[in-house]
Design a protein around this motif. Structure first.
Motif, PDB file in Angstrom:
ATOM      1  N   MET A   1       0.848  -1.182   0.000  1.00 13.20           N
ATOM      2  CA  MET A   1       0.000   0.000   0.000  1.00 13.20           C
ATOM      3  C   MET A   1       0.889   1.238   0.000  1.00 13.20           C
ATOM      4  SD  MET A   1      -3.261   1.067   0.220  1.00 13.20           S
ATOM      5  CE  MET A   1      -4.181  -0.266   0.898  1.00 13.20           C
ATOM      6  N   LYS A   2       0.613   2.151  -0.923  1.00  9.12           N
ATOM      7  CA  LYS A   2       1.338   3.419  -1.020  1.00  9.12           C
ATOM      8  C   LYS A   2       0.370   4.567  -0.738  1.00  9.12           C
ATOM      9  CE  LYS A   2       5.085   1.417  -2.537  1.00  9.12           C
ATOM     10  NZ  LYS A   2       6.111   1.101  -1.587  1.00  9.12           N
ATOM     11  N   THR A   3       0.879   5.601  -0.082  1.00  9.86           N
ATOM     12  CA  THR A   3       0.085   6.792   0.194  1.00  9.86           C
ATOM     13  C   THR A   3       0.723   7.989  -0.497  1.00  9.86           C
ATOM     14  OG1 THR A   3      -0.595   5.917   2.345  1.00  9.86           O
ATOM     15  CG2 THR A   3      -0.862   8.286   1.993  1.00  9.86           C
ATOM     16  N   LEU A   4      -0.074   8.673  -1.303  1.00  8.67           N
ATOM     17  CA  LEU A   4       0.366   9.883  -1.995  1.00  8.67           C
ATOM     18  C   LEU A   4      -0.398  11.064  -1.413  1.00  8.67           C
ATOM     19  CD1 LEU A   4       2.011  11.207  -4.321  1.00  8.67           C
ATOM     20  CD2 LEU A   4      -0.007  10.823  -5.774  1.00  8.67           C
ATOM     21  N   LEU A   5       0.361  12.079  -0.999  1.00  5.92           N
ATOM     22  CA  LEU A   5      -0.221  13.305  -0.468  1.00  5.92           C
ATOM     23  C   LEU A   5       0.073  14.421  -1.464  1.00  5.92           C
ATOM     24  CD1 LEU A   5       1.639  12.017   2.320  1.00  5.92           C
ATOM     25  CD2 LEU A   5      -0.492  12.983   3.124  1.00  5.92           C
ATOM     26  N   LEU A   6      -0.958  15.042  -1.972  1.00  4.59           N
ATOM     27  CA  LEU A   6      -0.798  16.132  -2.935  1.00  4.59           C
ATOM     28  C   LEU A   6      -1.153  17.438  -2.242  1.00  4.59           C
ATOM     29  CD1 LEU A   6      -2.542  14.465  -6.016  1.00  4.59           C
ATOM     30  CD2 LEU A   6      -0.087  14.562  -5.508  1.00  4.59           C
ATOM     31  N   LEU A   7      -0.185  18.327  -2.131  1.00  6.89           N
ATOM     32  CA  LEU A   7      -0.396  19.612  -1.452  1.00  6.89           C
ATOM     33  C   LEU A   7      -0.139  20.748  -2.427  1.00  6.89           C
ATOM     34  CD1 LEU A   7      -0.955  21.054   1.308  1.00  6.89           C
ATOM     35  CD2 LEU A   7       1.532  21.146   1.578  1.00  6.89           C
ATOM     36  N   ARG A   8      -1.158  21.547  -2.646  1.00  7.87           N
ATOM     37  CA  ARG A   8      -0.953  22.759  -3.446  1.00  7.87           C
ATOM     38  C   ARG A   8      -0.242  23.773  -2.560  1.00  7.87           C
ATOM     39  NH1 ARG A   8      -5.399  26.857  -6.104  1.00  7.87           N
ATOM     40  NH2 ARG A   8      -3.859  28.162  -7.157  1.00  7.87           N
ATOM     41  N   HIS A   9       0.675  24.525  -3.132  1.00  4.91           N
ATOM     42  CA  HIS A   9       1.386  25.550  -2.355  1.00  4.91           C
ATOM     43  C   HIS A   9       0.387  26.468  -1.669  1.00  4.91           C
ATOM     44  CE1 HIS A   9       0.480  28.838  -5.120  1.00  4.91           C
ATOM     45  NE2 HIS A   9       0.737  27.989  -6.110  1.00  4.91           N
ATOM     46  N   PRO A  48       4.817  12.276   5.735  1.00  8.35           N
ATOM     47  CA  PRO A  48       5.390  11.544   4.594  1.00  8.35           C
ATOM     48  C   PRO A  48       6.815  11.090   4.860  1.00  8.35           C
ATOM     49  CG  PRO A  48       5.451  13.899   4.177  1.00  8.35           C
ATOM     50  CD  PRO A  48       4.727  13.712   5.490  1.00  8.35           C
ATOM     51  N   ASP A  49       7.199  10.013   4.175  1.00 10.75           N
ATOM     52  CA  ASP A  49       8.592   9.551   4.217  1.00 10.75           C
ATOM     53  C   ASP A  49       9.477  10.438   3.346  1.00 10.75           C
ATOM     54  OD1 ASP A  49       7.812   7.285   5.736  1.00 10.75           O
ATOM     55  OD2 ASP A  49       7.303   6.212   3.905  1.00 10.75           O
ATOM     56  N   LEU A  50       8.893  10.974   2.280  1.00 11.36           N
ATOM     57  CA  LEU A  50       9.633  11.764   1.292  1.00 11.36           C
ATOM     58  C   LEU A  50       8.731  12.868   0.769  1.00 11.36           C
ATOM     59  CD1 LEU A  50      12.080  12.125  -0.709  1.00 11.36           C
ATOM     60  CD2 LEU A  50      10.870  10.531  -2.228  1.00 11.36           C
ATOM     61  N   PRO A  99      10.783   1.824  -4.380  1.00  9.05           N
ATOM     62  CA  PRO A  99       9.603   1.094  -3.938  1.00  9.05           C
ATOM     63  C   PRO A  99       9.446   0.967  -2.421  1.00  9.05           C
ATOM     64  CG  PRO A  99      10.609  -0.045  -5.784  1.00  9.05           C
ATOM     65  CD  PRO A  99      11.542   1.063  -5.377  1.00  9.05           C
ATOM     66  N   GLY A 100      10.547   0.971  -1.674  1.00 10.38           N
ATOM     67  CA  GLY A 100      10.462   0.837  -0.224  1.00 10.38           C
ATOM     68  C   GLY A 100       9.840   2.023   0.483  1.00 10.38           C
ATOM     69  N   THR A 101       9.738   3.155  -0.189  1.00 12.07           N
ATOM     70  CA  THR A 101       9.115   4.356   0.378  1.00 12.07           C
ATOM     71  C   THR A 101       7.606   4.143   0.409  1.00 12.07           C
ATOM     72  OG1 THR A 101      10.898   5.673  -0.590  1.00 12.07           O
ATOM     73  CG2 THR A 101       8.917   6.865   0.126  1.00 12.07           C
ATOM     74  N   GLN A 102       6.997   4.343   1.561  1.00  9.12           N
ATOM     75  CA  GLN A 102       5.567   4.071   1.702  1.00  9.12           C
ATOM     76  C   GLN A 102       4.681   5.294   1.485  1.00  9.12           C
ATOM     77  OE1 GLN A 102       4.437   0.882   1.918  1.00  9.12           O
ATOM     78  NE2 GLN A 102       6.619   0.554   1.611  1.00  9.12           N
ATOM     79  N   THR A 150      -0.483  -1.044  -4.422  1.00 11.45           N
ATOM     80  CA  THR A 150       0.616  -1.316  -5.338  1.00 11.45           C
ATOM     81  C   THR A 150       1.908  -1.421  -4.546  1.00 11.45           C
ATOM     82  OG1 THR A 150       1.721  -0.573  -7.360  1.00 11.45           O
ATOM     83  CG2 THR A 150       1.033   1.136  -5.827  1.00 11.45           C
ATOM     84  N   THR A 151       2.934  -1.958  -5.150  1.00  8.51           N
ATOM     85  CA  THR A 151       4.217  -2.098  -4.468  1.00  8.51           C
ATOM     86  C   THR A 151       5.266  -1.109  -4.972  1.00  8.51           C
ATOM     87  OG1 THR A 151       4.910  -3.802  -6.037  1.00  8.51           O
ATOM     88  CG2 THR A 151       3.859  -4.546  -3.983  1.00  8.51           C
ATOM     89  N   ASN A 152       4.940  -0.365  -6.041  1.00  9.75           N
ATOM     90  CA  ASN A 152       5.903   0.605  -6.567  1.00  9.75           C
ATOM     91  C   ASN A 152       5.202   1.936  -6.809  1.00  9.75           C
ATOM     92  OD1 ASN A 152       4.785   0.726  -9.295  1.00  9.75           O
ATOM     93  ND2 ASN A 152       5.576  -1.359  -9.516  1.00  9.75           N
ATOM     94  N   TRP A 153       5.927   2.894  -7.319  1.00 10.14           N
ATOM     95  CA  TRP A 153       5.394   4.252  -7.507  1.00 10.14           C
ATOM     96  C   TRP A 153       5.013   4.551  -8.962  1.00 10.14           C
ATOM     97  CZ3 TRP A 153       3.479   7.049  -3.771  1.00 10.14           C
ATOM     98  CH2 TRP A 153       3.838   6.709  -2.468  1.00 10.14           C
ATOM     99  N   ASN A 154       4.812   3.534  -9.772  1.00 12.21           N
ATOM    100  CA  ASN A 154       4.229   3.706 -11.104  1.00 12.21           C
ATOM    101  C   ASN A 154       2.717   3.676 -10.904  1.00 12.21           C
ATOM    102  OD1 ASN A 154       6.627   3.764 -12.758  1.00 12.21           O
ATOM    103  ND2 ASN A 154       6.878   1.633 -12.165  1.00 12.21           N
ATOM    104  N   LEU A 155       2.152   4.811 -10.584  1.00 15.53           N
ATOM    105  CA  LEU A 155       0.768   4.867 -10.121  1.00 15.53           C
ATOM    106  C   LEU A 155      -0.233   4.748 -11.269  1.00 15.53           C
ATOM    107  CD1 LEU A 155       1.181   7.697  -7.475  1.00 15.53           C
ATOM    108  CD2 LEU A 155       1.288   5.216  -7.138  1.00 15.53           C
ATOM    109  N   PRO A 156      -1.212   3.859 -11.110  1.00 14.59           N
ATOM    110  CA  PRO A 156      -2.221   3.663 -12.157  1.00 14.59           C
ATOM    111  C   PRO A 156      -3.312   4.737 -12.111  1.00 14.59           C
ATOM    112  CG  PRO A 156      -2.636   2.175 -10.332  1.00 14.59           C
ATOM    113  CD  PRO A 156      -1.366   2.924  -9.995  1.00 14.59           C
ATOM    114  N   LEU A 157      -3.649   5.265 -13.259  1.00 16.95           N
ATOM    115  CA  LEU A 157      -4.718   6.273 -13.342  1.00 16.95           C
ATOM    116  C   LEU A 157      -6.057   5.635 -12.994  1.00 16.95           C
ATOM    117  CD1 LEU A 157      -3.707   8.163 -16.610  1.00 16.95           C
ATOM    118  CD2 LEU A 157      -3.173   8.762 -14.240  1.00 16.95           C
TER     119      LEU A 157
END
Length: 174
Positions: A1-9, A48-50, A99-102, A150-157
């Motif tokens: 499981m990957k978590t993406l955080l999108l922050l507008r400035h 976030p990790d990164l 990929p290890g970044t969650q 997913t296990t990597n950061w090639n995120l599916p639309l």
């Protein structure tokens, strides 16, 4: 499981008409909103990790405020390629994350950030309120949290699960 955080400035200043867009700083409202969003991330256990951040002044100042509110300093990559980037450009940078970044946060600009968020989520499984707010407007310093099975950061639309859409005004306590 990957978590993406999108922050507008956060909200930027238009005080100096001669200032280049890239060099615009945050305004007073922006300087308040960025640490507020960082504190929200800390309290919601979404640190976030990164962080991938555009090199524009307003995004870097947003990053500084988020880190202040977060109370910790995650790894951060400052990327010229994220300045006014298209969704495809953003996805390309995200795909470079190991990929290890969650959990990854992207601090960038509209209209690309909003278009990216809308292209990644599956509206059929999105919470109705958050989905409606996201569809209506992506204000400055707003945060979208999307998870992917997913296990990597090639995120599916169209496969991401919208977990949260938080605007600075949602966190105001007056």
């Amino acid at each position: 499981m990957k978590t993406l955080l999108l922050l507008r400035h956060a909200k930027s200043s238009w005080e100096d008409d001669l200032q280049a867009d890239f060099d615009r700083p945050l305004n007073d409202r922006g300087y308040l909103a960025a640490p507020r969003m960082g504190a929200y991330l800390r309290l919601a256990k979404l640190a976030p990790d990164l962080i991938l951040c555009s090199t524009a002044r307003r995004t870097r100042e947003t990053l500084d405020g988020v880190i202040d509110g977060l109370g910790q300093t995650p790894d951060a990559w400052l990327l010229n390629s994220l300045y006014l980037a298209s969704p495809d450009q953003m996805l390309s940078e995200i795909a470079k994350v190991v990929p290890g970044t969650q959990s990854v946060m992207l601090i960038a600009h509209n209209p690309g950030l909003e278009a990216l968020a809308l292209s990644l989520i599956d509206p059929a499984i999105a919470p109705p309120r958050e989905n409606q707010l996201l569809q209506e407007k992506y204000p400055t310093a707003a945060l979208t949290v999307i998870t992917f099975d997913t296990t990597n950061w090639n995120l599916p639309l169209g496969k991401g699960a919208l977990r949260k859409f938080v605007r600075p005004k949602d966190l105001e306590t007056d």
